[in-house]
Write an enzyme that holds these catalytic residues in place. Structure first.
Site, mmCIF file in Angstrom:
data_model
loop_
_atom_site.group_PDB
_atom_site.id
_atom_site.type_symbol
_atom_site.label_atom_id
_atom_site.label_comp_id
_atom_site.label_asym_id
_atom_site.label_seq_id
_atom_site.Cartn_x
_atom_site.Cartn_y
_atom_site.Cartn_z
ATOM 1 N N LYS A 81 0.858 -1.187 0.000
ATOM 2 C CA LYS A 81 0.000 0.000 0.000
ATOM 3 C C LYS A 81 0.891 1.232 0.000
ATOM 4 C CE LYS A 81 -3.817 2.081 2.681
ATOM 5 N NZ LYS A 81 -4.674 1.946 3.886
ATOM 6 N N SER A 90 -9.621 2.033 2.946
ATOM 7 C CA SER A 90 -8.767 2.773 2.040
ATOM 8 C C SER A 90 -7.794 1.878 1.273
ATOM 9 C CB SER A 90 -7.976 3.828 2.814
ATOM 10 O OG SER A 90 -7.134 3.205 3.781
ATOM 11 N N SER A 114 -9.756 -0.216 7.224
ATOM 12 C CA SER A 114 -9.218 -0.183 5.862
ATOM 13 C C SER A 114 -8.528 -1.445 5.364
ATOM 14 C CB SER A 114 -8.253 0.991 5.713
ATOM 15 O OG SER A 114 -8.988 2.163 5.544
HETATM 16 N N1 GLN Z 1 -13.148 4.416 6.366
HETATM 17 C C1 GLN Z 1 -12.460 4.879 7.517
HETATM 18 C C2 GLN Z 1 -12.070 6.322 7.321
HETATM 19 O O1 GLN Z 1 -12.404 6.859 6.333
HETATM 20 C C3 GLN Z 1 -11.279 4.022 7.831
HETATM 21 C C4 GLN Z 1 -10.043 4.379 7.089
HETATM 22 C C5 GLN Z 1 -8.845 3.540 7.510
HETATM 23 O O2 GLN Z 1 -8.976 2.541 8.198
HETATM 24 N N2 GLN Z 1 -7.685 3.985 7.095
HETATM 25 O O3 GLN Z 1 -11.440 6.919 8.126
#
Ligand code: GLN
Length: 497
Positions: A81, A164, A188
């Site tokens: 990532k 994400s 994420s």
């Molecule tokens: N969807 C969550 C957010 O927008 C989690 C994002 C994450 O885990 N990086 O913050």
């Protein structure tokens, strides 16, 4: 072994053993996956590859294999990532702010996997600074594109891969990499794994070093592997976890573990807690049906389902969306056009340069979070929002401890729906609310995973979430592995892959 043209169908365990047995070389494996990455650019999963860097790493692994000094995962290709800083590749966190940035060092997670013999294929798309749940907030151009473009869900190109870590999930589901790293701040790893029908695990907060992971919300961020099976995740997580006291002050002094050792353990008598709040009105019927079928399968395997309650589940959303932006607003203050990243071309003075650089470099969602975060930390609001959120965070963690008095693991859905259509989520609050089932474990710092559990509407994958108590990763992986031995959801490929 399968034919060399089908190398991408091998999982981590099978490919690592084919490499060890010299049925395939590290260079052949790397070339095979790089060719696939290029042939599937329309998925927009990869942001960057560099064949010279990858092949040099692969040759070094072949040399170690030839010399009989191979590391456990010698020659295994993996992609990262783009929030992990990675020597030899650009690192952007999918943000214009970091366009062109190259790190002089590797993140600890990247370095540990390299030490274990992994070869880096490239960098994968994500929502900008890992903020989002659909990959639609990615703000840099993926490989083969001239402008920003979200990664696609390989099961249906009209749908998001989740976020994400959407590029990671899409790449693994489409077999453009046998495995990938992801990060999970509020879901994420688990949510994109669920949307793309793969397996992903976020360990206990502090078990994986955050060194070299571009920070979003430091008290929540955790790295973890995303792969096709629990066994593959166990192999990778065993390399990723372990203390890093010199480089990450929140890294826990808890030893690394071989998570593969207990995969085969019987789960007869395992008490699986099923929280009523995870099956409330918002849960779509198709997702509910798949999750309930997986729970039935667990019963068939000898586990016992125990009804439990996590009474503050709903509060996880407002609490997370105060704490995470608060920490983000602080973490992102370093991107000022001086020390890192984008600098505006025209400005009048220093302050104007900061303002213009940040206005140009950050996307809307990142700006929204910086503003929310700054607001809840400012005098007068700190007590009303931030401090209250911290208190409820503690209560959420306590609720889990109360629940674990009655069960060994907790199971439920990862997300209320299957992967939405691209462009369908226009309102940020709707997207935030969909994080409801992943946020509680994140706030409590507990390990959680997503395991493929069939399909829902439109034939799109559904993930089962498993949550364990602190340091119970082995138990999660064991339960997931047993399910995968009696179901084949993790083996089904998207059409055309
Ligand atoms: N969807 C969550 C957010 O927008 C989690 C994002 C994450 O885990 N990086 O913050």
């Amino acid at each position: 072994m399968t034919h060399k043209t089908d190398l991408h169908d091998l999982g981590v365990a099978q490919l690592a053993s084919a490499l060890r047995d010299k049925q395939v070389s590290a260079v052949e494996a790397a070339q095979h996956f790089l060719a696939r990455a290029k042939a599937h650019q329309h998925l927009a999963a990869y942001l960057a590859i560099d064949e010279d860097v990858t092949l040099a790493q692969a040759r070094a692994q072949d040399a170690a294999l030839a010399a009989g000094q191979a590391a456990p995962l010698a020659g295994l290709p993996i992609a990262h990532k783009d929030v992990f800083v990675t020597r030899g590749f650009p690192t952007t966190a999918s943000s214009k702010m970091l366009a062109g940035y190259r790190s002089p060092f590797d993140a600890t997670v990247v370095a540990r996997l390299a030490q274990a013999g992994c070869v880096t294929l490239g960098k994968l798309s994500c929502d900008e600074f890992a903020m989002g749940a659909s990959n639609e907030k990615a703000a840099v151009a993926p490989l083969g594109f001239n402008a920003a473009e979200p990664a696609r869900n390989p099961w249906n190109l009209q749908h998001v891969p989740g976020g994400s870590s959407g590029g990671s999930a899409a790449a693994v589901a489409a077999r453009l990499a046998p495995a990938a790293t992801g990060t999970d701040t509020g879901g994420s790893i688990r949510q994109p794994a669920s949307f793309c029908g793969i397996t992903g695990i976020k360990p206990t907060y502090g078990r994986a070093s955050r060194y070299g992971m571009i920070a979003f919300a430091s008290s929540l961020d955790q790295a973890g592997p995303m792969a096709r099976s629990a066994e593959d995740c166990a192999l990778l997580l065993s390399q990723i976890c372990g203390p890093d006291p010199e480089r990450d002050a929140t890294s826990l002094d808890y030893p690394a573990e071989d998570f593969t050792r207990t995969l085969q353990d019987s789960i007869a008598g395992l008490r699986i807690g099923v929280p009523a709040e995870f099956f409330s009105d918002g849960l779509q019927a198709d997702v509910r049906a798949a999750v309930e079928a997986a729970l039935k399968e667990y019963e068939r395997l000898g586990a016992k389902l125990v009804p439990i309650s996590l009474p503050r589940t709903e509060l996880a959303v407002p609490v997370y969306y105060i704490i995470a932006p608060a920490e983000a607003s602080s973490n992102l203050s370093r991107f000022d056009g001086v020390r890192y990243g984008h600098r505006a071309k025209e400005y009048t003075d220093l302050l104007d340069m900061y303002k213009k650089s940040r206005a140009e470099g950050f996307g809307d969602e990142v700006k929204r979070r910086i503003m929310i975060g700054t607001y809840v930390l400012s005098e007068g609001y700190y007590d009303a929002y931030y401090l209250q959120a911290q208190k409820i965070r503690r209560m959420i963690a306590d609720d889990f401890q109360a629940a674990f008095q009655h069960c060994d693991l907790i199971a439920g859905p990862v997300a209320p729906t299957v992967a939405p259509k691209l462009g369908a989520q226009t309102d940020p609050v709707t997207s935030y609310l969909a994080d409801i089932y992943t946020l509680p474990a994140s706030l409590a710092g507990l390990p959680g995973m997503s395991v493929p559990a069939g399909t829902g509407a439109g034939g799109l994958p559904v993930g089962l979430q498993l949550i364990g108590n602190y340091f119970q990763e082995a138990k999660l992986l064991n339960a997931a592995h047993r399910l995968q031995q009696s179901t084949d959801f993790h083996l089904v490929k998207p059409e055309g892959i």
